[in-house]
Write a protein that holds these residues in place. Structure first.
Motif, PDB file in Angstrom:
ATOM      1  N   SER A 274       0.841  -1.198   0.000  1.00  0.00           N
ATOM      2  CA  SER A 274       0.000   0.000   0.000  1.00  0.00           C
ATOM      3  C   SER A 274       0.876   1.247   0.000  1.00  0.00           C
ATOM      4  N   VAL A 275       0.315   2.335  -0.502  1.00  0.00           N
ATOM      5  CA  VAL A 275       1.029   3.607  -0.423  1.00  0.00           C
ATOM      6  C   VAL A 275       1.217   4.047   1.028  1.00  0.00           C
ATOM      7  N   LEU A 276       0.425   3.485   1.946  1.00  0.00           N
ATOM      8  CA  LEU A 276       0.546   3.815   3.367  1.00  0.00           C
ATOM      9  C   LEU A 276       1.513   2.897   4.104  1.00  0.00           C
ATOM     10  N   ASP A 277       2.100   1.951   3.409  1.00  0.00           N
ATOM     11  CA  ASP A 277       3.054   1.021   4.008  1.00  0.00           C
ATOM     12  C   ASP A 277       4.200   1.815   4.646  1.00  0.00           C
ATOM     13  N   PRO A 278       4.583   1.496   5.876  1.00  0.00           N
ATOM     14  CA  PRO A 278       5.664   2.249   6.524  1.00  0.00           C
ATOM     15  C   PRO A 278       6.991   2.191   5.770  1.00  0.00           C
ATOM     16  N   ARG A 279       7.199   1.168   4.947  1.00  0.00           N
ATOM     17  CA  ARG A 279       8.403   1.124   4.112  1.00  0.00           C
ATOM     18  C   ARG A 279       8.385   2.211   3.054  1.00  0.00           C
ATOM     19  N   VAL A 280       7.187   2.677   2.730  1.00  0.00           N
ATOM     20  CA  VAL A 280       7.012   3.758   1.757  1.00  0.00           C
ATOM     21  C   VAL A 280       7.030   5.112   2.442  1.00  0.00           C
ATOM     22  N   THR A 281       6.321   5.233   3.554  1.00  0.00           N
ATOM     23  CA  THR A 281       6.064   6.533   4.175  1.00  0.00           C
ATOM     24  C   THR A 281       7.013   6.883   5.304  1.00  0.00           C
ATOM     25  N   GLU A 282       7.669   5.863   5.885  1.00  0.00           N
ATOM     26  CA  GLU A 282       8.471   6.057   7.098  1.00  0.00           C
ATOM     27  C   GLU A 282       7.633   6.740   8.185  1.00  0.00           C
ATOM     28  N   GLY A 283       6.351   6.409   8.197  1.00  0.00           N
ATOM     29  CA  GLY A 283       5.455   6.896   9.237  1.00  0.00           C
ATOM     30  C   GLY A 283       4.800   8.236   8.978  1.00  0.00           C
ATOM     31  N   ASP A 284       5.100   8.883   7.864  1.00  0.00           N
ATOM     32  CA  ASP A 284       4.542  10.197   7.545  1.00  0.00           C
ATOM     33  C   ASP A 284       3.494  10.045   6.451  1.00  0.00           C
ATOM     34  N   LEU A 285       2.219  10.244   6.778  1.00  0.00           N
ATOM     35  CA  LEU A 285       1.131  10.066   5.823  1.00  0.00           C
ATOM     36  C   LEU A 285       0.682  11.379   5.191  1.00  0.00           C
ATOM     37  N   GLU A 286       1.438  12.432   5.364  1.00  0.00           N
ATOM     38  CA  GLU A 286       1.035  13.727   4.825  1.00  0.00           C
ATOM     39  C   GLU A 286       0.827  13.648   3.321  1.00  0.00           C
ATOM     40  N   GLY A 287      -0.356  14.111   2.886  1.00  0.00           N
ATOM     41  CA  GLY A 287      -0.657  14.192   1.461  1.00  0.00           C
ATOM     42  C   GLY A 287      -1.034  12.887   0.807  1.00  0.00           C
ATOM     43  N   LEU A 288      -1.219  11.815   1.603  1.00  0.00           N
ATOM     44  CA  LEU A 288      -1.429  10.491   1.029  1.00  0.00           C
ATOM     45  C   LEU A 288      -2.817   9.943   1.365  1.00  0.00           C
ATOM     46  N   LEU A 289      -3.421   9.293   0.372  1.00  0.00           N
ATOM     47  CA  LEU A 289      -4.681   8.590   0.556  1.00  0.00           C
ATOM     48  C   LEU A 289      -4.584   7.214  -0.086  1.00  0.00           C
ATOM     49  N   SER A 290      -5.097   6.225   0.597  1.00  0.00           N
ATOM     50  CA  SER A 290      -5.281   4.882   0.048  1.00  0.00           C
ATOM     51  C   SER A 290      -6.775   4.660  -0.115  1.00  0.00           C
ATOM     52  N   VAL A 291      -7.169   4.140  -1.282  1.00  0.00           N
ATOM     53  CA  VAL A 291      -8.579   3.895  -1.584  1.00  0.00           C
ATOM     54  C   VAL A 291      -8.768   2.398  -1.796  1.00  0.00           C
ATOM     55  N   TYR A 292      -9.819   1.831  -1.188  1.00  0.00           N
ATOM     56  CA  TYR A 292     -10.043   0.396  -1.299  1.00  0.00           C
ATOM     57  C   TYR A 292     -11.533   0.101  -1.439  1.00  0.00           C
ATOM     58  N   SER A 293     -11.829  -0.979  -2.155  1.00  0.00           N
ATOM     59  CA  SER A 293     -13.202  -1.421  -2.362  1.00  0.00           C
ATOM     60  C   SER A 293     -13.327  -2.891  -1.986  1.00  0.00           C
ATOM     61  N   LEU A 294     -14.479  -3.262  -1.458  1.00  0.00           N
ATOM     62  CA  LEU A 294     -14.765  -4.658  -1.154  1.00  0.00           C
ATOM     63  C   LEU A 294     -15.467  -5.366  -2.309  1.00  0.00           C
ATOM     64  N   SER A 295     -15.674  -4.671  -3.425  1.00  0.00           N
ATOM     65  CA  SER A 295     -16.361  -5.263  -4.569  1.00  0.00           C
ATOM     66  C   SER A 295     -15.638  -6.493  -5.087  1.00  0.00           C
ATOM     67  N   LYS A 296     -14.316  -6.451  -5.132  1.00  0.00           N
ATOM     68  CA  LYS A 296     -13.552  -7.516  -5.764  1.00  0.00           C
ATOM     69  C   LYS A 296     -13.251  -8.654  -4.786  1.00  0.00           C
ATOM     70  N   GLN A 297     -12.730  -8.319  -3.620  1.00  0.00           N
ATOM     71  CA  GLN A 297     -12.319  -9.385  -2.701  1.00  0.00           C
ATOM     72  C   GLN A 297     -13.509 -10.104  -2.087  1.00  0.00           C
ATOM     73  N   SER A 298     -14.663  -9.425  -1.978  1.00  0.00           N
ATOM     74  CA  SER A 298     -15.792  -9.981  -1.242  1.00  0.00           C
ATOM     75  C   SER A 298     -17.076 -10.068  -2.063  1.00  0.00           C
ATOM     76  N   ASN A 299     -17.005  -9.806  -3.378  1.00  0.00           N
ATOM     77  CA  ASN A 299     -18.190  -9.850  -4.242  1.00  0.00           C
ATOM     78  C   ASN A 299     -19.299  -8.920  -3.736  1.00  0.00           C
ATOM     79  N   LEU A 300     -18.918  -7.690  -3.414  1.00  0.00           N
ATOM     80  CA  LEU A 300     -19.878  -6.723  -2.873  1.00  0.00           C
ATOM     81  C   LEU A 300     -20.109  -5.544  -3.814  1.00  0.00           C
ATOM     82  N   ALA A 301     -19.948  -5.757  -5.128  1.00  0.00           N
ATOM     83  CA  ALA A 301     -20.135  -4.638  -6.054  1.00  0.00           C
ATOM     84  C   ALA A 301     -21.519  -4.015  -5.901  1.00  0.00           C
ATOM     85  N   GLY A 302     -22.529  -4.838  -5.672  1.00  0.00           N
ATOM     86  CA  GLY A 302     -23.881  -4.317  -5.515  1.00  0.00           C
ATOM     87  C   GLY A 302     -24.134  -3.624  -4.187  1.00  0.00           C
TER      88      GLY A 302
END
Length: 375
Positions: free
Chosen positions: A204-232
């Motif tokens: 994820s873009v929020l992974d601490p290996r990426v951010t070193e703990g600083d989330l300024e200016g960052l958003l992660s977006v996720y949907s359950l449509s694919k992993q859980s068949n919840l598109a509807g």
């Protein structure tokens, strides 16, 4: 630009090919749109039914249980520990958020919104709705001054490209140089296939290996449509910079963008149950294992596609010609023209068809194996 200036919905152009495919004696194999065909897991449907006494308005911010479930899920499934409930927010599906984010962030005419070269078209739609300039560019060095919002997508739709930690770090650094918000569309993150992603989670873009703990200016977006068949169900969420989340929450309260309470309860159940996700992943893995070699034997080259719900393929000809030849076989795909101007010879094959339909597609593709091209 306003809503009336938007182009016709692109999938309307596929209708003639769909009609040809439906006329096939064995019926259509529709691999065009990534809409789940498998049942919603019982654990989720049961939670929805139990929450149907939803007489009060739901909370835009999400119920305490849902916000806690999102925080816990990021820690358990994405390696992002330390989030608080003030850093997460449910959304009415992810497409709504993609389209509205430039508006909610006060992106204006003259500003630039960057998105991937092979891109889900709603990134561009959101930019054009506010009069901003969309720019297709994967290389952070090509992101110009004046960029206010950057969309990245990993695993990508349509191309299945996965960004590793190094690539994500580079994207974050460049976005911060520009003072831009970096929004990472991670809706296919549970579906990594090739190389390292067969054994380790997509970062994820929020992974601490990426951010070193600083989330300024960052958003992660996720949907359950694919992993859980919840598109509807229209069940999605975001996480990241608390100050941005607070701005989005205020705007969404005014706009009435709230998830129904039963859907919020269903999301809590889905986020807390890993077994159904593993089972769904195995279904897609098996379907991919049938379709991918069949396409390759038929003369297609598969590009990227190391993660996600699609195979990004080319037969070395204009995508509309490939669409015609596939339709004659009763197969419907998505033309690369829908995903920007850079891939006119590619088509996208979705894995969201039943085992029987995927097998039918593979059988029909054997017709062209000897010639090594569609004919």
């Amino acid at each position: 630009m306003g809503v009336s200036d938007l182009a016709d919905y692109p999938w309307d152009a596929v209708a003639p090919f769909a009609a040809t495919a439906r006329a096939h004696p064995g019926g259509i194999v529709d691999l065009s749109i990534g809409s789940p065909v498998d049942p919603t897991p019982d654990v989720v449907a049961d939670a929805l039914r139990e929450a149907t006494d939803a007489h009060a308005y739901p909370q835009t911010v999400g119920s305490p249980l849902l916000r806690e479930a999102i925080v816990e899920w990021y820690a358990r499934r994405r390696g992002v520990a330390g989030l608080t409930v003030d850093q997460v927010l449910p959304t009415v599906g992810s497409k709504e958020l993609v389209a509205l984010l430039p508006l909610l962030l006060d992106v204006r005419p003259g500003d630039v919104v960057v998105h991937p070269r092979a891109a889900y078209p709603t990134y561009e739609v959101g930019a054009r709705l506010v009069g901003a300039t969309p720019l297709a560019a994967d290389d952070p060095d090509a992101w110009p001054e004046g960029t206010r919002l950057v969309w990245i997508n990993s695993p990508g739709n349509p191309d299945g490209r996965v960004l590793d930690v190094t690539a994500l770090r580079r994207a974050v650094a460049r976005a911060r140089e520009l003072g831009a918000v970096l929004a990472s569309d991670e809706c296919y993150a549970e579906l990594g296939w090739d190389g390292a992603w067969a054994a380790e989670p997509v970062p994820s873009v929020l992974d601490p290996r990426v951010t070193e703990g600083d989330l300024e200016g960052l958003l992660s977006v996720y949907s359950l449509s694919k992993q859980s068949n919840l598109a509807g169900y229209r069940a999605a969420f975001l996480a990241g910079d608390a100050s941005i989340v607070a701005r989005l929450l205020t705007a969404r309260k005014h706009l009435g963008l709230m998830l129904p309470s039963p859907v919020q309860a269903a999301m809590v159940a889905a986020l807390g149950d890993d077994a159904h996700v593993a089972a769904q992943r195995e279904l897609y893995r098996a379907r991919r294992a049938v379709l991918k070699p069949a396409l390759e034997r038929a003369g297609f080259r598969i590009d990227h596609s190391e993660g996600g719900l699609y195979l990004w393929a080319t037969a070395g000809e204009d995508a509309w010609e490939t669409m015609r030849r596939l339709a004659d076989l009763g197969i419907l795909a998505g033309p690369g023209h829908f995903y920007g101007t850079h891939f006119p010879q590619h088509v996208r094959f979705s894995l969201t068809a039943t085992d029987e339909r995927i097998a039918a597609a593979a059988d029909r593709l054997t017709v062209v194996q000897e010639s090594r091209k569609l004919s």
